[in-house]
Design a protein around this motif. Structure first.
Motif, PDB file in Angstrom:
ATOM      1  N   SER A 168       0.807  -1.222   0.000  1.00 13.31           N
ATOM      2  CA  SER A 168       0.000   0.000   0.000  1.00 13.31           C
ATOM      3  C   SER A 168       0.838   1.269   0.000  1.00 13.31           C
ATOM      4  O   SER A 168       0.331   2.352  -0.308  1.00 13.31           O
ATOM      5  N   ARG A 169       2.114   1.144   0.361  1.00 11.15           N
ATOM      6  CA  ARG A 169       2.942   2.329   0.522  1.00 11.15           C
ATOM      7  C   ARG A 169       4.411   1.970   0.276  1.00 11.15           C
ATOM      8  O   ARG A 169       4.817   0.828   0.518  1.00 11.15           O
ATOM      9  N   TYR A 170       5.160   2.924  -0.201  1.00 12.86           N
ATOM     10  CA  TYR A 170       6.614   2.790  -0.296  1.00 12.86           C
ATOM     11  C   TYR A 170       7.245   3.403   0.942  1.00 12.86           C
ATOM     12  O   TYR A 170       6.922   4.532   1.323  1.00 12.86           O
ATOM     13  N   GLN A 171       8.123   2.654   1.600  1.00  7.87           N
ATOM     14  CA  GLN A 171       8.902   3.199   2.706  1.00  7.87           C
ATOM     15  C   GLN A 171      10.223   2.445   2.787  1.00  7.87           C
ATOM     16  O   GLN A 171      10.263   1.252   3.088  1.00  7.87           O
ATOM     17  N   TYR A 172      11.295   3.160   2.500  1.00 10.22           N
ATOM     18  CA  TYR A 172      12.630   2.553   2.426  1.00 10.22           C
ATOM     19  C   TYR A 172      12.999   1.905   3.752  1.00 10.22           C
ATOM     20  O   TYR A 172      12.884   2.516   4.812  1.00 10.22           O
ATOM     21  N   SER A 173      13.453   0.648   3.688  1.00 11.36           N
ATOM     22  CA  SER A 173      13.815  -0.079   4.901  1.00 11.36           C
ATOM     23  C   SER A 173      14.948  -1.044   4.607  1.00 11.36           C
ATOM     24  O   SER A 173      14.824  -1.936   3.753  1.00 11.36           O
ATOM     25  N   ASN A 174      16.057  -0.894   5.317  1.00  6.93           N
ATOM     26  CA  ASN A 174      17.183  -1.809   5.158  1.00  6.93           C
ATOM     27  C   ASN A 174      16.828  -3.240   5.533  1.00  6.93           C
ATOM     28  O   ASN A 174      17.456  -4.188   5.058  1.00  6.93           O
ATOM     29  N   SER A 175      15.828  -3.411   6.380  1.00  6.98           N
ATOM     30  CA  SER A 175      15.409  -4.754   6.786  1.00  6.98           C
ATOM     31  C   SER A 175      15.004  -5.600   5.589  1.00  6.98           C
ATOM     32  O   SER A 175      15.241  -6.820   5.557  1.00  6.98           O
ATOM     33  N   ASN A 176      14.379  -4.977   4.586  1.00  8.36           N
ATOM     34  CA  ASN A 176      13.947  -5.719   3.397  1.00  8.36           C
ATOM     35  C   ASN A 176      15.117  -6.429   2.724  1.00  8.36           C
ATOM     36  O   ASN A 176      15.025  -7.598   2.345  1.00  8.36           O
ATOM     37  N   TYR A 177      16.221  -5.710   2.584  1.00  8.67           N
ATOM     38  CA  TYR A 177      17.356  -6.271   1.851  1.00  8.67           C
ATOM     39  C   TYR A 177      18.211  -7.174   2.731  1.00  8.67           C
ATOM     40  O   TYR A 177      18.893  -8.063   2.217  1.00  8.67           O
ATOM     41  N   TYR A 178      18.157  -6.980   4.028  1.00  3.97           N
ATOM     42  CA  TYR A 178      18.787  -7.958   4.926  1.00  3.97           C
ATOM     43  C   TYR A 178      18.084  -9.308   4.751  1.00  3.97           C
ATOM     44  O   TYR A 178      18.739 -10.359   4.630  1.00  3.97           O
ATOM     45  N   LEU A 179      16.753  -9.284   4.710  1.00  3.34           N
ATOM     46  CA  LEU A 179      15.978 -10.513   4.510  1.00  3.34           C
ATOM     47  C   LEU A 179      16.267 -11.144   3.150  1.00  3.34           C
ATOM     48  O   LEU A 179      16.407 -12.360   3.034  1.00  3.34           O
ATOM     49  N   LEU A 180      16.370 -10.320   2.118  1.00  8.03           N
ATOM     50  CA  LEU A 180      16.632 -10.854   0.776  1.00  8.03           C
ATOM     51  C   LEU A 180      17.985 -11.561   0.712  1.00  8.03           C
ATOM     52  O   LEU A 180      18.128 -12.585   0.032  1.00  8.03           O
ATOM     53  N   GLY A 181      18.986 -11.010   1.421  1.00  4.87           N
ATOM     54  CA  GLY A 181      20.284 -11.683   1.443  1.00  4.87           C
ATOM     55  C   GLY A 181      20.177 -13.089   2.013  1.00  4.87           C
ATOM     56  O   GLY A 181      20.774 -14.039   1.479  1.00  4.87           O
ATOM     57  N   TYR A 182      19.418 -13.226   3.084  1.00 10.75           N
ATOM     58  CA  TYR A 182      19.260 -14.552   3.703  1.00 10.75           C
ATOM     59  C   TYR A 182      18.440 -15.479   2.813  1.00 10.75           C
ATOM     60  O   TYR A 182      18.711 -16.684   2.743  1.00 10.75           O
ATOM     61  N   ILE A 183      17.457 -14.935   2.113  1.00  8.19           N
ATOM     62  CA  ILE A 183      16.670 -15.752   1.172  1.00  8.19           C
ATOM     63  C   ILE A 183      17.560 -16.277   0.049  1.00  8.19           C
ATOM     64  O   ILE A 183      17.430 -17.428  -0.376  1.00  8.19           O
ATOM     65  N   ILE A 184      18.485 -15.456  -0.430  1.00  6.57           N
ATOM     66  CA  ILE A 184      19.452 -15.923  -1.436  1.00  6.57           C
ATOM     67  C   ILE A 184      20.209 -17.136  -0.900  1.00  6.57           C
ATOM     68  O   ILE A 184      20.406 -18.136  -1.612  1.00  6.57           O
ATOM     69  N   GLU A 185      20.640 -17.078   0.331  1.00  6.31           N
ATOM     70  CA  GLU A 185      21.378 -18.195   0.933  1.00  6.31           C
ATOM     71  C   GLU A 185      20.501 -19.432   1.068  1.00  6.31           C
ATOM     72  O   GLU A 185      20.943 -20.558   0.773  1.00  6.31           O
ATOM     73  N   GLN A 186      19.255 -19.261   1.489  1.00 11.83           N
ATOM     74  CA  GLN A 186      18.362 -20.391   1.688  1.00 11.83           C
ATOM     75  C   GLN A 186      18.021 -21.089   0.374  1.00 11.83           C
ATOM     76  O   GLN A 186      17.943 -22.318   0.299  1.00 11.83           O
ATOM     77  N   VAL A 187      17.816 -20.315  -0.666  1.00 11.59           N
ATOM     78  CA  VAL A 187      17.424 -20.886  -1.964  1.00 11.59           C
ATOM     79  C   VAL A 187      18.613 -21.511  -2.679  1.00 11.59           C
ATOM     80  O   VAL A 187      18.510 -22.590  -3.267  1.00 11.59           O
TER      81      VAL A 187
END
Length: 463
Positions: free
Chosen positions: A173-192
């Protein structure tokens, strides 16, 4: 996650040297104008900088300015390596899109499909929403969790630091810059992938693009020629105390130099890292649930400089700030690297003005308004209880800041007595006096009208 104290500085007078790599098809007058612009502005930004401009397959300008070490008076090297901060995010997004292209995950998959023990929220969060900063997950830099503070984090420990915070809004519903998003994406890369974040990027991006000076790095790696980092607060420059790399991880943990960033960006647009179709999707504004377009795609800001579209990302981390701006209509790339952290956005303004010079644009098309006329706009404007903008005067100039967005005081330039712009961002500001005497602020982004803000406190209220 614990933030290190924001750096203060030793200030020394810097004498700036210039080392040219090559100049082709850049007029001598523009080259001279860029030289003078950097020399004039750099003392207020950092001890040293590297500036690179390229168009298509030609390097137009590549110079080093100032010092990489003020104590030893070591001149800046155009091949010096910097921490690039959030320019890491386009690399992380690229890795995710490579996995999507290989059918190993889908953008509409939920977060819990790859991190099953991540606490379930009121609404599901998708991979696409992480990529586009529309997830509603709070930025971990805004969270205090003393019980989980550490000097070093594994990726899962880093996620634990912020995972229990409630969503700030309904995802999408909204854009709000958050470093948490990309911290999570890094871990998802590792999991996949079954690989570490570092190893995946090394194999699938750095090696493919031929990057010899880019890494996910320890600040103490002896193999790297890491330019010394500084910080600046209250006008003083001091040595920077660098954040431990695992606390910024896939949101900001890469090191690189100007030449490698150019090489990577060219290879990206040559279709050698992801397909042109996926690249096109990554560099388009993400559409929110209400149909409006945000200012971010998959790892890139979609912006403009005086109406000319840009695809860009900047980085700001302890000791360093950086910017990468691509102007697709002209295949023009501007890369700037600075060895200092500062709280304002002077480095972005300098990058944008270098782009203006390269495009033959004027650096200033504003008009001058009287101090008395600008004074009437001073005050606090609220969009809602959470979001406010604060207009103040400094000398004879009007400035705006937005605490919620982390935007410090930015100078405003007038195109008429009601309409203003900044040189750092694409946001435009219209200030309108209402029939009842109140003041209304209307903001505009690249897609048109953004929001309305009512003044709740003005300069006259304090008199």
């Amino acid at each position: 996650m614990r933030l290190l104290p924001q750096l203060l500085l030793v200030c020394c007078t810097c004498f700036y040297s210039r080392v040219a790599l090559t100049q082709k098809n850049l007029s001598r007058s523009i080259e001279k104008d860029i030289d003078q612009l950097v020399e004039q502005r750099l003392p207020d930004i950092a001890p040293g900088a590297v500036i690179l401009l390229a168009q298509g397959d030609r390097i137009l300008y590549h110079k080093a300015f100032g010092y990489e070490n003020t104590t030893t008076k070591t001149k800046m090297d155009k091949d010096g390596i910097f921490r690039i901060g959030s320019i890491t995010k386009p690399f992380t997004a690229l890795a995710i899109l490579q996995l999507v292209q290989e059918n190993k995950l889908k953008l509409q998959d939920t977060l819990q499909q790859y991190i099953p023990d991540f606490p379930v929220k009121k609404y599901p969060v998708t991979i696409a929403q992480l990529l586009t900063h529309t997830s509603g997950i709070k930025n971990y830099f805004e969270i205090e969790n003393p019980a989980l503070e550490k000097d070093h984090y594994t990726p899962r420990e880093g996620i634990s630091y912020f995972q229990d915070a409630p969503l700030q809004f309904q995802p999408g519903s909204r854009y709000q810059y958050s470093n948490s998003n990309y911290y999570l994406l890094g871990y998802i890369i590792e999991q996949v992938s079954g690989m570490s974040y570092n190893d995946f990027l090394q194999m699938h991006i750095f090696n493919v693009a031929g990057l010899q000076h880019t890494s996910y790095g320890s600040v103490a790696s002896p193999a790297l020629h890491l330019v010394k980092g500084y910080s600046k607060l209250n006008g003083r420059i001091e040595d920077a105390e660098l954040e431990e790399i695992t606390s910024i991880y896939a949101a900001g943990g890469l090191l690189s130099n100007a030449g490698d960033l150019l090489r990577w960006h060219r290879v990206l647009y040559d279709g050698k890292l992801i397909s042109n179709g996926w690249l096109n999707k990554a560099t388009q504004s993400y559409r929110l649930s209400d149909g409006k377009q945000s200012e971010y795609g998959y790892g890139w800001f979609i912006s403009d400089i005086d109406g000319t579209k840009t695809i860009e990302h900047s980085g700001s981390t302890d000791g360093y700030q950086s910017d990468l701006v691509y102007i697709p209509d002209r295949t023009l790339r501007i890369i700037t690297l600075f060895n200092c952290y500062e709280t304002d956005r002077d480095w972005i303004l300098l990058t944008n003005d270098i782009a203006r010079l390269a495009m033959g644009k004027s650096l200033d098309h504003s008009i001058r308004l009287s101090k008395e006329m600008l004074q009437q706009y001073v005050g606090i404007y609220k969009h809602n209880e959470e979001w406010q903008m604060i207009f103040t005067m400094k000398g004879s100039d009007l400035y705006v800041r937005c605490p919620k967005a982390g935007i410090p005081d930015i100078k405003l330039y007038a195109t008429n007595e009601n309409y203003f712009y900044t040189k750092e961002t694409p946001i435009k500001f219209e200030l309108l006096k209402q029939p009842d005497g109140s003041m209304l602020l209307v903001t505009y982004n690249n897609s048109g009208k953004d929001a309305e803000w009512k003044r709740v406190e003005g300069s006259q209220d304090k008199q």
